[in-house]
Design a protein around this motif. Structure first.
Motif, PDB file in Angstrom:
ATOM      1  N   ASN A  21      86.134   0.977  99.768  1.00 11.02           N
ATOM      2  CA  ASN A  21      86.171   2.419 100.039  1.00 11.02           C
ATOM      3  C   ASN A  21      87.166   3.032  99.058  1.00 11.02           C
ATOM      4  O   ASN A  21      88.375   2.830  99.191  1.00 11.02           O
ATOM      5  N   LEU A  22      86.677   3.762  98.058  1.00 15.87           N
ATOM      6  CA  LEU A  22      87.519   4.238  96.969  1.00 15.87           C
ATOM      7  C   LEU A  22      88.657   5.151  97.430  1.00 15.87           C
ATOM      8  O   LEU A  22      89.820   4.902  97.059  1.00 15.87           O
ATOM      9  N   PRO A  23      88.409   6.195  98.224  1.00 15.46           N
ATOM     10  CA  PRO A  23      89.525   7.044  98.665  1.00 15.46           C
ATOM     11  C   PRO A  23      90.591   6.270  99.436  1.00 15.46           C
ATOM     12  O   PRO A  23      91.791   6.495  99.254  1.00 15.46           O
ATOM     13  N   LEU A  24      90.143   5.357 100.288  1.00 18.85           N
ATOM     14  CA  LEU A  24      91.086   4.555 101.067  1.00 18.85           C
ATOM     15  C   LEU A  24      91.902   3.649 100.147  1.00 18.85           C
ATOM     16  O   LEU A  24      93.120   3.506 100.317  1.00 18.85           O
ATOM     17  N   ALA A  25      91.241   3.036  99.164  1.00 20.20           N
ATOM     18  CA  ALA A  25      91.934   2.151  98.224  1.00 20.20           C
ATOM     19  C   ALA A  25      92.971   2.920  97.408  1.00 20.20           C
ATOM     20  O   ALA A  25      94.075   2.420  97.161  1.00 20.20           O
ATOM     21  N   LEU A  26      92.625   4.138  96.992  1.00 19.98           N
ATOM     22  CA  LEU A  26      93.579   4.959  96.223  1.00 19.98           C
ATOM     23  C   LEU A  26      94.804   5.296  97.070  1.00 19.98           C
ATOM     24  O   LEU A  26      95.944   5.256  96.587  1.00 19.98           O
ATOM     25  N   GLY A  27      94.573   5.632  98.340  1.00 20.91           N
ATOM     26  CA  GLY A  27      95.686   5.953  99.229  1.00 20.91           C
ATOM     27  C   GLY A  27      96.566   4.749  99.504  1.00 20.91           C
ATOM     28  O   GLY A  27      97.798   4.844  99.493  1.00 20.91           O
ATOM     29  N   ILE A  28      95.935   3.596  99.738  1.00 20.82           N
ATOM     30  CA  ILE A  28      96.689   2.366  99.982  1.00 20.82           C
ATOM     31  C   ILE A  28      97.514   2.006  98.754  1.00 20.82           C
ATOM     32  O   ILE A  28      98.682   1.618  98.869  1.00 20.82           O
ATOM     33  N   GLY A  29      96.918   2.149  97.568  1.00 19.46           N
ATOM     34  CA  GLY A  29      97.631   1.846  96.331  1.00 19.46           C
ATOM     35  C   GLY A  29      98.874   2.699  96.169  1.00 19.46           C
ATOM     36  O   GLY A  29      99.934   2.211  95.755  1.00 19.46           O
ATOM     37  N   ALA A  30      98.775   3.981  96.494  1.00 22.91           N
ATOM     38  CA  ALA A  30      99.917   4.891  96.367  1.00 22.91           C
ATOM     39  C   ALA A  30     101.056   4.485  97.300  1.00 22.91           C
ATOM     40  O   ALA A  30     102.228   4.447  96.900  1.00 22.91           O
ATOM     41  N   VAL A  31     100.721   4.195  98.554  1.00 22.99           N
ATOM     42  CA  VAL A  31     101.745   3.832  99.549  1.00 22.99           C
ATOM     43  C   VAL A  31     102.431   2.525  99.169  1.00 22.99           C
ATOM     44  O   VAL A  31     103.671   2.427  99.157  1.00 22.99           O
ATOM     45  N   ILE A  32     101.628   1.516  98.840  1.00 19.60           N
ATOM     46  CA  ILE A  32     102.201   0.215  98.492  1.00 19.60           C
ATOM     47  C   ILE A  32     103.010   0.320  97.202  1.00 19.60           C
ATOM     48  O   ILE A  32     104.078  -0.280  97.073  1.00 19.60           O
ATOM     49  N   GLY A  33     102.500   1.076  96.234  1.00 20.65           N
ATOM     50  CA  GLY A  33     103.220   1.253  94.974  1.00 20.65           C
ATOM     51  C   GLY A  33     104.592   1.865  95.181  1.00 20.65           C
ATOM     52  O   GLY A  33     105.579   1.412  94.602  1.00 20.65           O
ATOM     53  N   PHE A  34     104.660   2.893  96.016  1.00 18.61           N
ATOM     54  CA  PHE A  34     105.943   3.553  96.269  1.00 18.61           C
ATOM     55  C   PHE A  34     106.932   2.596  96.923  1.00 18.61           C
ATOM     56  O   PHE A  34     108.099   2.515  96.515  1.00 18.61           O
ATOM     57  N   LEU A  35     106.471   1.853  97.924  1.00 22.03           N
ATOM     58  CA  LEU A  35     107.340   0.873  98.581  1.00 22.03           C
ATOM     59  C   LEU A  35     107.779  -0.217  97.601  1.00 22.03           C
ATOM     60  O   LEU A  35     108.910  -0.695  97.661  1.00 22.03           O
ATOM     61  N   SER A  36     106.884  -0.585  96.698  1.00 21.57           N
ATOM     62  CA  SER A  36     107.188  -1.629  95.724  1.00 21.57           C
ATOM     63  C   SER A  36     108.383  -1.237  94.860  1.00 21.57           C
ATOM     64  O   SER A  36     109.328  -2.009  94.687  1.00 21.57           O
ATOM     65  N   GLY A  37     108.317  -0.039  94.292  1.00 19.52           N
ATOM     66  CA  GLY A  37     109.403   0.411  93.430  1.00 19.52           C
ATOM     67  C   GLY A  37     110.685   0.671  94.190  1.00 19.52           C
ATOM     68  O   GLY A  37     111.781   0.390  93.713  1.00 19.52           O
ATOM     69  N   LEU A  38     110.555   1.198  95.405  1.00 18.80           N
ATOM     70  CA  LEU A  38     111.723   1.556  96.203  1.00 18.80           C
ATOM     71  C   LEU A  38     112.510   0.324  96.638  1.00 18.80           C
ATOM     72  O   LEU A  38     113.748   0.312  96.593  1.00 18.80           O
ATOM     73  N   LEU A  39     111.802  -0.730  97.052  1.00 15.53           N
ATOM     74  CA  LEU A  39     112.461  -1.916  97.595  1.00 15.53           C
ATOM     75  C   LEU A  39     112.701  -3.004  96.554  1.00 15.53           C
ATOM     76  O   LEU A  39     113.502  -3.906  96.780  1.00 15.53           O
TER      77      LEU A  39
END
Length: 249
Positions: free
Chosen positions: A132-150
């Motif tokens: 599901n492309l919209p869902l994948a884009l949203g998941i990528g954004a959330v995980i990406g932000f947590l990745s850089g932050l932590l």
């Protein structure tokens, strides 16, 4: 923190390559494990985040190479997550949060790591579903932000998502996660450095020992190897780290 102080903790130097081995065997860079160990040994936060990102880049690159050689990479599965995760990982790396919130968020992410190691997200379905492309884009954004932050690569969160949603099998998940971790760790480190952050000199000696562990783990994991007993030991270590992070936050 100096190199001499780091080598005063021989147990840490022994455990780091073991963590790299186990994480690389499932396509992960190991940042959550490195951070857990460093928190157990009470290393300063200024040392933890950049060091974990550097080690993550190294091990995930090695892991991706071996899984790519085994032709397990699904590029169409990787792109939707990477498009949003890379810029958001940079943003997360650029930001600094309070130590209390950092510990709570890291401990929560480590729960995913423990569940992954214990096989709670290890079941495959016979027929894969379309992404599901919209869902994948949203998941990528959330995980990406947590990745850089932590200071993690995000694979420890992405892997269970791919398996639970039925978008990839185990080997595809490992390959996609390895590259996902690599690009997010690079982006997060660039964000960290761009705001004036410095990679500690004391972290450099860790590269060699972690590289060996990651190399062996990626090689055997991309083939076939049973590491269940070792994963239970690592899960116990991470569990102790989780308790320490929650109780000292």
């Amino acid at each position: 923190m100096t190199v001499a102080l780091l080598f005063d903790s021989p147990l840490l130097l022994l455990l780091l390559p073991i963590v790299a081995f186990l994480y690389a065997s499932v396509g992960h860079g190991g940042a959550s494990g490195y951070l857990a160990l460093m928190s157990l040994f009470a290393l300063p936060m200024t040392f933890m985040k950049p060091t974990a990102l550097v080690l993550n880049i190294l091990v995930s690159a090695v892991s991706f190479y071996f899984y790519y050689k085994e032709k397990k990479m699904n590029w169409l599965l990787f792109y939707p997550f990477a498009i949003t995760s890379i810029p958001f990982s940079f943003l997360g790396g650029f930001l600094t949060i309070n130590a209390f919130y950092y510990k709570i968020m890291l401990a929560t992410v480590l729960v995913f790591a423990v569940l992954r190691l214990l096989g709670f997200f290890g079941k495959e379905i016979t027929e894969l579903r379309a992404v599901n492309l919209p869902l994948a884009l949203g998941i990528g954004a959330v995980i990406g932000f947590l990745s850089g932050l932590l200071g993690i690569g995000g694979g420890i969160v992405l892997s269970p998502v791919l398996l639970l949603l039925g978008w990839a099998n185990m080997k595809q998940t490992a390959a996609v996660s390895a590259l996902f971790i690599l690009v997010n760790s690079i982006s997060g480190l660039i964000g960290f450095v761009s705001k004036g952050g410095i990679v500690p000199e004391a972290s450099l000696p860790l590269i060699g020992i972690v590289f060996v562990g990651g190399l062996l783990g990626a090689f055997f994991g991309s083939k076939k190897m049973n590491t269940h007993q070792l994963r239970y030991v690592l899960a116990l270590v991470l569990g102790i780290a989780i308790l320490k992070l929650y109780t000292t936050a």
